[in-house]
Motif scaffolding. Sequence first.
Motif, short mmCIF file in Angstrom:
data_model
loop_
_atom_site.label_atom_id
_atom_site.label_comp_id
_atom_site.label_asym_id
_atom_site.label_seq_id
_atom_site.Cartn_x
_atom_site.Cartn_y
_atom_site.Cartn_z
N GLY A 1 0.17 3.95 -1.87
CA GLY A 1 -0.64 5.16 -2.14
C GLY A 1 -0.23 5.88 -3.41
N SER B 1 -17.08 3.92 -2.63
CA SER B 1 -16.51 3.23 -1.47
C SER B 1 -16.89 1.74 -1.44
CB SER B 1 -16.91 3.92 -0.17
OG SER B 1 -18.31 3.93 -0.06
N TYR C 1 0.84 -1.21 0.00
CA TYR C 1 0.00 0.00 0.00
C TYR C 1 0.87 1.26 0.00
CZ TYR C 1 -3.46 -3.49 1.25
OH TYR C 1 -4.26 -4.59 1.25
N SER D 1 -20.81 8.56 -4.06
CA SER D 1 -19.83 8.32 -3.00
C SER D 1 -19.95 6.88 -2.46
CB SER D 1 -20.06 9.40 -1.94
OG SER D 1 -19.63 8.96 -0.71
N VAL E 1 -9.36 6.86 -4.65
CA VAL E 1 -9.63 7.19 -3.25
C VAL E 1 -9.10 6.11 -2.29
CG1 VAL E 1 -11.50 7.67 -1.61
CG2 VAL E 1 -11.69 8.47 -3.97
N ALA E 2 -9.30 4.85 -2.65
CA ALA E 2 -8.87 3.75 -1.77
C ALA E 2 -7.34 3.73 -1.65
CB ALA E 2 -9.38 2.42 -2.29
N SER E 3 -6.66 3.99 -2.76
CA SER E 3 -5.19 3.98 -2.75
C SER E 3 -4.66 5.03 -1.77
CB SER E 3 -4.67 4.25 -4.17
OG SER E 3 -3.36 4.73 -4.18
N ALA E 4 -5.27 6.23 -1.79
CA ALA E 4 -4.81 7.29 -0.88
C ALA E 4 -5.17 6.95 0.57
CB ALA E 4 -5.46 8.62 -1.29
N LYS E 5 -6.38 6.42 0.75
CA LYS E 5 -6.87 6.17 2.11
C LYS E 5 -6.06 5.11 2.84
CE LYS E 5 -11.11 4.77 4.41
NZ LYS E 5 -12.40 4.11 4.14
N HIS E 6 -5.56 4.13 2.12
CA HIS E 6 -4.89 3.01 2.78
C HIS E 6 -3.36 3.08 2.70
CE1 HIS E 6 -9.02 1.47 1.93
NE2 HIS E 6 -8.91 1.29 3.23
N LYS E 7 -2.86 4.22 2.26
CA LYS E 7 -1.42 4.41 2.13
C LYS E 7 -0.72 4.06 3.45
CE LYS E 7 2.06 7.81 1.07
NZ LYS E 7 2.44 8.94 0.29
N ARG F 1 -8.22 -2.50 -0.98
CA ARG F 1 -7.57 -1.36 -0.32
C ARG F 1 -6.68 -0.56 -1.27
NH1 ARG F 1 -6.10 -4.43 5.23
NH2 ARG F 1 -8.01 -3.95 6.34
#
Length: 442
Positions: A20, A303, A18, A299, A26-32, A359
């Motif tokens: 990022g 997600s 992960y 949204s 969005v998921a890539s940034a969120k789970h960095k 993720r």
Amino acid sequence: MTAQEVNFDGLVGPTHNYAGLSFGNVASAKHKALTSSPQKAALQGLEKMRALYELGIPQAVLPPQERPHIPTLKKLGLTGTDQQIWEAAWKKMPEQAAACCSASSMWVANAATISPAADCSDGKTHITPANLVSMPHRNMEAPVTTKVLSTIFSNPELFVVHPALENSSEMGDEGAANHTRFCGEYGDSGVELFIYGVDQNNPALGPQRYPARQTLQASQTIAEHHQLGNRAIFAQQNPAVIDAGVFHNDVIAVGNLNLLFFHEKAFQQTDEMLKQLQSGLAETELLSISVPEQQVSVSDAVSSYLFNSQLVNTEHGQVLIAPTESEQTDSVREYLDELIINNAGISKVHYFDLRESMRNGGGPACLRLRVVLTEAELDSLGANVLYTPALHQQLESWVVKHYRESLAPADLADPDLINETRSALDELCQILSLGNPYEFQQ
Ligand code: SUG
């Protein structure tokens, strides 16, 4: 022509992590910076393949790539042994090092655009590997993807594997994630829908916040190379949904046979597009299911990855292969429960745990590349990639033998990853009879 659609799933690679890396995902940034489990990720992918195979859907596999990718770092000027280069890269250029470690080739919906023989005027199946030019960690996939696809689809009487489009922003191409084929039966000629994020002649009409990864110019060039004539339809993705995190069309729409399942805000000119699809399908009736914003917001769609489900054809009609995140999102689960009761074209939903890939913003549909194949084409494949329970067992043991159970951000700099990945891939090439597609094997 009689043909079936084979799902080629990407095997998750040993460096799944992960980092990022994908701006606009969005998921890539969120789970960095979370700790990943490459082993669990690969096994989750294999379980999905098993389930689809058991549903009667023909299934095949595509291999991961060599990561860390030392040749890219050599091009950037680093010298020494591979281990020294890897250590220096993390000190001097950590962003490039992270890019060279990504297992992103698992999302094979981005590997290529494929037009079945029945749609192409020369009667051959046309394949264009995606250049993935908008993200450096993905752009480096194209050369090996091209080699692997050329090995599998090697018979020149039946297949044409084109080179990827040139590496320019004008020609940004992300493969099948922005391409959907509609038809009556798989072997019939159909109509191919290319969804683009931006027309480079009119960039002001594209998204403002996040990048549009697919250009109209790239889609048109592919349709031309594939000799699709008037079987190609081009439509623009709604720039507002790209800016809301829909970085590929397959995050907001999915189609199979004569069915299109999409969010009402997915496209710029939905009615015109549907009209063109119907006219391309002639006497086959197009079924479209438009999901209203009031029931499932964009949204929630992003997600839950509702539209990154696979739609597959079974003896019970079309079924949806959805991620468990869809079941856990109230609006989506309620929508789907109602949809099934109303029997409006989708007869069942199967939920799958693909959390490791999710993720990174990669759901069920990201993990597969669809290839319509006739019996003769199936018989001609140049590698042992068709899924069987025996192959499953071999791959499962291979994963357990070679993959780490966990990979924390600091572990990515470990030079042992180089040899671990290489010995895993060497063995995989034997299992899949793939020859030697990787640079370290040359
Ligand atoms: O390109 N994620 C991939 C996900 C691709 C999903 N594919 C489809 N929708 N077809 C991407 O954004 C994340 C890598 C990271 O964060 O380390 C990443 O590359």
